[in-house]
Design an enzyme around this catalytic site. Sequence first.
Site, short mmCIF file in Angstrom:
data_model
loop_
_atom_site.label_atom_id
_atom_site.label_comp_id
_atom_site.label_asym_id
_atom_site.label_seq_id
_atom_site.Cartn_x
_atom_site.Cartn_y
_atom_site.Cartn_z
CG PHE A 1 -1.86 -1.08 1.40
CD1 PHE A 1 -3.17 -0.95 0.98
CD2 PHE A 1 -1.47 -2.29 1.99
CE1 PHE A 1 -4.08 -1.99 1.14
CE2 PHE A 1 -2.36 -3.33 2.15
CZ PHE A 1 -3.68 -3.18 1.72
CG ASP A 2 1.17 5.84 -1.79
OD1 ASP A 2 2.19 6.07 -1.12
OD2 ASP A 2 0.54 6.73 -2.39
N GLY A 3 0.86 5.33 1.08
CA GLY A 3 0.33 5.94 2.29
C GLY A 3 -0.79 6.92 2.03
CG PHE B 1 -4.00 -1.10 -3.30
CD1 PHE B 1 -5.00 -1.26 -4.24
CD2 PHE B 1 -3.76 -2.14 -2.39
CE1 PHE B 1 -5.75 -2.43 -4.28
CE2 PHE B 1 -4.50 -3.30 -2.43
CZ PHE B 1 -5.50 -3.45 -3.38
#
Length: 367
Positions: free
Chosen positions: A144-146, A261
């Site tokens: 995951f991106d932040g 993502f």
Amino acid sequence: MLQSEPEMAVNIAVASSVLLKEESSSSERLGPAFPFVKALKAVNAKLKENYPESEELFKVMLLDEKPSDSLKNAIRTHDLEELITVLNVREDLVGELKRINTALYLSDSEALAKKVLNQGIAAAFMPTPKEIKEVSEDQLRVAFDGDSVLFSNESERVFQDSGLTGYLQHERNNVEKLLDPGPLCSFLEVLEKLKKKLHDKGLLKNCPIRTYLVTARRAGCDGYRALNSLHSWDLEVDEAFFLGLSPKGPILDNIRPHLFFDDQPRHIQAALEMLQSEPEMAVNIAVASSVLLTEESSSSERLGPAFPFVKALKAVNAKLKENYPESEELFKVMLLDEKPSDSLKNAIRTHGPPPSPDQTHRQTVFQ
């Protein structure tokens, strides 16, 4: 965040075109979501093994406007009948996704993915690359991106309006203020709930689910704020990478996630380029002859400091040949010498296969 709820299936909705792409009425090709779905099957097997009475398993809802017989046959061929349910969805996609309590929706239509995401359902656009390197079939890996993914777009908006300096000052001023959850946080929550169940059965090192945070936040106030927010929600990831301005591609190439993502198309494109398969070719190691074999006199030689390294390369090649007999991806040592002597050539012959005959000033050893 991980509240106790009744155990029920975790429904993953997938457009049929990202799982199996029909080439003709009698043929099909694997889509980009196929490795992800196979990994879900592996996770289900571990959950069933440890919780035989539980209904909390992944279920894939394959969405198709008009499911063909070849699609159904392909599902059967790949032994995915127990995992996949084919749904005929022609109208009201969002309504159907809500009805089946969708945990994640994957589509090759960016417009549809955005439409679903705007309705509060975790969703992602999944482009189809030309070819992707292999990923694990036994462990589900999700990265995951932040900001704008696991977290809200609050900080992203500050960055767009005030640049890097303004963003860093904003994070320092709000370091103890929790971030709001982002659109994909609910899917991380699902993964962490299942992962915790497997951890409770002793599956720590060999857990079939692994999660990652790969973010442009730095390991300062902004990184602390991200981890503190996850901790407050009773969520965690297995590994967190705070990259700042460094590219994400090399990290993703090492992780090989089934899903990554990110809200920035340029990050996705860079990751796809990094993960593209490349033609197999030899890995050439150039070595000065004096660090491999040091000539003491015209008739004697002494092993140089690079000799153990080269011998180790030979051992690696043996294993590669054993497991991939047709592959050209092997180590090749290019021994550089201004004027190769007979004693040097004899030493190479003594310690390994003879050099390639067409090399005059560049001897190939230990192929």
